[in-house]
Design a protein around this motif. Sequence first.
Motif, PDB file in Angstrom:
ATOM      1  N   LYS A   1      16.418  11.798 -10.159  1.00 30.39           N
ATOM      2  CA  LYS A   1      15.258  10.951  -9.815  1.00 30.39           C
ATOM      3  C   LYS A   1      14.119  11.360 -10.746  1.00 30.39           C
ATOM      4  O   LYS A   1      13.769  12.551 -10.821  1.00 30.39           O
ATOM      5  CB  LYS A   1      14.866  11.172  -8.348  1.00 30.39           C
ATOM      6  CG  LYS A   1      13.407  10.833  -8.005  1.00 30.39           C
ATOM      7  CD  LYS A   1      13.127   9.361  -7.911  1.00 30.39           C
ATOM      8  CE  LYS A   1      11.651   8.983  -8.047  1.00 30.39           C
ATOM      9  NZ  LYS A   1      10.616   9.749  -7.409  1.00 30.39           N
TER      10      LYS A   1
ATOM     11  N   GLY B   1      10.983   5.989 -10.715  1.00 28.53           N
ATOM     12  CA  GLY B   1       9.788   5.547 -10.017  1.00 28.53           C
ATOM     13  C   GLY B   1       9.012   4.606 -10.932  1.00 28.53           C
ATOM     14  O   GLY B   1       9.580   4.042 -11.866  1.00 28.53           O
TER      15      GLY B   1
ATOM     16  N   THR C   1       7.224  -2.967   2.421  1.00 27.43           N
ATOM     17  CA  THR C   1       7.860  -1.691   2.116  1.00 27.43           C
ATOM     18  C   THR C   1       8.956  -1.478   3.145  1.00 27.43           C
ATOM     19  O   THR C   1       8.910  -2.042   4.236  1.00 27.43           O
ATOM     20  CB  THR C   1       6.875  -0.512   2.205  1.00 27.43           C
ATOM     21  OG1 THR C   1       6.349  -0.458   3.521  1.00 27.43           O
ATOM     22  CG2 THR C   1       5.746  -0.652   1.210  1.00 27.43           C
ATOM     23  N   GLY C   2       9.916  -0.650   2.798  1.00 30.27           N
ATOM     24  CA  GLY C   2      11.014  -0.417   3.733  1.00 30.27           C
ATOM     25  C   GLY C   2      11.575   0.970   3.631  1.00 30.27           C
ATOM     26  O   GLY C   2      11.199   1.750   2.759  1.00 30.27           O
ATOM     27  N   LYS C   3      12.460   1.260   4.554  1.00 33.25           N
ATOM     28  CA  LYS C   3      13.146   2.541   4.576  1.00 33.25           C
ATOM     29  C   LYS C   3      14.643   2.273   4.399  1.00 33.25           C
ATOM     30  O   LYS C   3      15.193   1.415   5.105  1.00 33.25           O
ATOM     31  CB  LYS C   3      12.867   3.210   5.925  1.00 33.25           C
ATOM     32  CG  LYS C   3      13.345   4.620   5.990  1.00 33.25           C
ATOM     33  CD  LYS C   3      12.932   5.246   7.295  1.00 33.25           C
ATOM     34  CE  LYS C   3      13.401   6.685   7.315  1.00 33.25           C
ATOM     35  NZ  LYS C   3      13.093   7.371   8.536  1.00 33.25           N
TER      36      LYS C   3
ATOM     37  N   PRO D   1      14.002   1.428  -7.446  1.00 40.15           N
ATOM     38  CA  PRO D   1      13.881   1.578  -5.991  1.00 40.15           C
ATOM     39  C   PRO D   1      13.439   0.288  -5.289  1.00 40.15           C
ATOM     40  O   PRO D   1      12.335   0.168  -4.793  1.00 40.15           O
ATOM     41  CB  PRO D   1      12.841   2.688  -5.835  1.00 40.15           C
ATOM     42  CG  PRO D   1      12.002   2.584  -7.058  1.00 40.15           C
ATOM     43  CD  PRO D   1      12.871   2.056  -8.158  1.00 40.15           C
TER      44      PRO D   1
ATOM     45  N   ASN E   1       9.988  -2.881  -1.365  1.00 41.73           N
ATOM     46  CA  ASN E   1       9.565  -1.689  -2.102  1.00 41.73           C
ATOM     47  C   ASN E   1       9.989  -0.465  -1.276  1.00 41.73           C
ATOM     48  O   ASN E   1       9.545  -0.311  -0.145  1.00 41.73           O
ATOM     49  CB  ASN E   1       8.033  -1.780  -2.251  1.00 41.73           C
ATOM     50  CG  ASN E   1       7.369  -0.473  -2.641  1.00 41.73           C
ATOM     51  OD1 ASN E   1       8.003   0.571  -2.758  1.00 41.73           O
ATOM     52  ND2 ASN E   1       6.061  -0.528  -2.836  1.00 41.73           N
ATOM     53  N   VAL E   2      10.888   0.354  -1.829  1.00 44.42           N
ATOM     54  CA  VAL E   2      11.276   1.572  -1.111  1.00 44.42           C
ATOM     55  C   VAL E   2      10.881   2.798  -1.932  1.00 44.42           C
ATOM     56  O   VAL E   2      10.800   2.744  -3.161  1.00 44.42           O
ATOM     57  CB  VAL E   2      12.787   1.625  -0.762  1.00 44.42           C
ATOM     58  CG1 VAL E   2      13.148   0.567   0.256  1.00 44.42           C
ATOM     59  CG2 VAL E   2      13.675   1.504  -1.995  1.00 44.42           C
ATOM     60  N   ASP E   3      10.641   3.881  -1.251  1.00 39.23           N
ATOM     61  CA  ASP E   3      10.262   5.130  -1.906  1.00 39.23           C
ATOM     62  C   ASP E   3      11.418   5.611  -2.790  1.00 39.23           C
ATOM     63  O   ASP E   3      12.560   5.697  -2.317  1.00 39.23           O
ATOM     64  CB  ASP E   3       9.942   6.144  -0.797  1.00 39.23           C
ATOM     65  CG  ASP E   3       9.642   7.511  -1.353  1.00 39.23           C
ATOM     66  OD1 ASP E   3       8.822   7.614  -2.266  1.00 39.23           O
ATOM     67  OD2 ASP E   3      10.252   8.484  -0.870  1.00 39.23           O
ATOM     68  N   GLY E   4      11.109   5.911  -4.050  1.00 38.09           N
ATOM     69  CA  GLY E   4      12.144   6.325  -4.999  1.00 38.09           C
ATOM     70  C   GLY E   4      12.847   7.605  -4.574  1.00 38.09           C
ATOM     71  O   GLY E   4      14.063   7.737  -4.744  1.00 38.09           O
ATOM     72  N   ASP E   5      12.094   8.550  -4.026  1.00 32.86           N
ATOM     73  CA  ASP E   5      12.712   9.801  -3.556  1.00 32.86           C
ATOM     74  C   ASP E   5      13.719   9.495  -2.459  1.00 32.86           C
ATOM     75  O   ASP E   5      14.833   9.993  -2.468  1.00 32.86           O
ATOM     76  CB  ASP E   5      11.647  10.750  -2.968  1.00 32.86           C
ATOM     77  CG  ASP E   5      10.828  11.434  -4.054  1.00 32.86           C
ATOM     78  OD1 ASP E   5      11.258  11.408  -5.222  1.00 32.86           O
ATOM     79  OD2 ASP E   5       9.767  11.993  -3.722  1.00 32.86           O
TER      80      ASP E   5
ATOM     81  N   ARG F   1       7.801  16.144   2.030  1.00 34.22           N
ATOM     82  CA  ARG F   1       8.845  15.138   2.289  1.00 34.22           C
ATOM     83  C   ARG F   1      10.065  15.406   1.413  1.00 34.22           C
ATOM     84  O   ARG F   1      11.196  15.248   1.838  1.00 34.22           O
ATOM     85  CB  ARG F   1       8.315  13.735   1.984  1.00 34.22           C
ATOM     86  CG  ARG F   1       7.276  13.274   2.970  1.00 34.22           C
ATOM     87  CD  ARG F   1       6.909  11.847   2.714  1.00 34.22           C
ATOM     88  NE  ARG F   1       8.031  10.965   3.011  1.00 34.22           N
ATOM     89  CZ  ARG F   1       8.114   9.711   2.582  1.00 34.22           C
ATOM     90  NH1 ARG F   1       7.173   9.194   1.841  1.00 34.22           N
ATOM     91  NH2 ARG F   1       9.146   8.963   2.902  1.00 34.22           N
TER      92      ARG F   1
ATOM     93  N   TRP G   1       6.439   4.965   4.085  1.00 33.17           N
ATOM     94  CA  TRP G   1       5.850   4.077   3.100  1.00 33.17           C
ATOM     95  C   TRP G   1       6.737   3.947   1.879  1.00 33.17           C
ATOM     96  O   TRP G   1       7.598   4.765   1.646  1.00 33.17           O
ATOM     97  CB  TRP G   1       4.479   4.623   2.690  1.00 33.17           C
ATOM     98  CG  TRP G   1       3.635   5.004   3.856  1.00 33.17           C
ATOM     99  CD1 TRP G   1       3.742   6.132   4.613  1.00 33.17           C
ATOM    100  CD2 TRP G   1       2.573   4.249   4.428  1.00 33.17           C
ATOM    101  NE1 TRP G   1       2.799   6.115   5.599  1.00 33.17           N
ATOM    102  CE2 TRP G   1       2.056   4.994   5.509  1.00 33.17           C
ATOM    103  CE3 TRP G   1       1.984   3.021   4.118  1.00 33.17           C
ATOM    104  CZ2 TRP G   1       0.989   4.534   6.283  1.00 33.17           C
ATOM    105  CZ3 TRP G   1       0.925   2.590   4.888  1.00 33.17           C
ATOM    106  CH2 TRP G   1       0.449   3.337   5.963  1.00 33.17           C
ATOM    107  N   GLY G   2       6.454   2.922   1.100  1.00 30.11           N
ATOM    108  CA  GLY G   2       7.253   2.675  -0.106  1.00 30.11           C
ATOM    109  C   GLY G   2       6.809   3.517  -1.288  1.00 30.11           C
ATOM    110  O   GLY G   2       6.102   4.497  -1.142  1.00 30.11           O
ATOM    111  N   GLU G   3       7.244   3.115  -2.440  1.00 27.97           N
ATOM    112  CA  GLU G   3       7.004   3.854  -3.694  1.00 27.97           C
ATOM    113  C   GLU G   3       5.517   3.906  -4.026  1.00 27.97           C
ATOM    114  O   GLU G   3       4.828   2.931  -3.894  1.00 27.97           O
ATOM    115  CB  GLU G   3       7.767   3.157  -4.819  1.00 27.97           C
ATOM    116  CG  GLU G   3       7.561   3.699  -6.207  1.00 27.97           C
ATOM    117  CD  GLU G   3       8.103   5.104  -6.382  1.00 27.97           C
ATOM    118  OE1 GLU G   3       7.603   5.814  -7.249  1.00 27.97           O
ATOM    119  OE2 GLU G   3       9.006   5.507  -5.632  1.00 27.97           O
TER     120      GLU G   3
END
Lengths: 262, 56
Positions: free
Chosen positions: A5, A34, A130-132, A155, A167-171, A223, B54-56
């Motif tokens: 990542k 990211g 945003t999503g999980k 992501p 949009n999801v968190d890259g990590d 996180r 939350w998202g990126e």
Amino acid sequence: MIVVKAGGRVIKQARDKVLESIGRLGEKVILVHGGGDQVTEVSKRMGVEPTFVTSPNGIRSRYTSMEELEVYVMVMGMLNKFMTAYLIKAGKRAFGMTGVDGPTLLAERKKKIVIIDERGKKRIIDGGYTGKVVQVRTESITSILEGVDVVVMSPIAVDKEEGLPLNVDGDQAAFSIASALKAESLVLLTDVEGVLMEGKVVSHLDVSQASELSSKIGPGMNRKLMMAAESVKAGVKRVTISSGLVNDPVAEAINGRGTVIE
Amino acid sequence: MAQLKCPICGGQVSVEDDALPGELVEHECGAQLEVFKKNETLSLRLAEEVGEDWGE
């Protein structure tokens, strides 16, 4: 198989170093990238002012409206294709995709979020786009990896219920992919040397130490540590949090630079 | 200040007149309440649990 990542700041400051490093590896790689800062820059250029919201815990995050989601998908796609092209030029067989394709990453949208509004009041607002990530369909990645050396993954996930990109968190995307594939190694390249305690890099943590330390360190890294511990429990052999700004950052991380969680 | 009724314990809850829909109010009975508008007047309901991710 290695999952790498590279955060948005690393991509901005040291993209070519990361790609050259991946180009030198003899193993199959999934690169999750990211790009939050780049999305912000392009949004501004397009006249779409980014909106940020603050959670009750003080975490400031981008708020993704539909208009911003469109810019997000566009910019992530652009970054993805430039990186894929660079790897192809470096002699790798590379395939660029998002989590929507396949589908590969399925997510749940946060329908509501709590923010601290401009008057300092706690308020529930619509959650934006945003999503999980809740499910990884590994078959699309593994079948693509049969024919290529590197999968470059943006992501972006697909909403399980509404079928929209999210949009999801890259990590979180990288941790989910590494866990689902039970990857040998997950390398998280950041703009710091690793997990820092009293100014020094913590070189090694086991799962319980990582969980314990996650409650004592700053937001962002906490996180990462929590998810690292979960990934090792889920079958990832080793998670390394290391600098993406050094020469040959992936090899450096594999050789133990930064913080190793196993 | 508008005086509203807690939907959980029935007690009185003071809410600012300019409160916005979605605003959260903690009541002394322990309930977390959400302000909403019903026929243009402020009202309260039990706030749903909302996590933070939350998202990126």
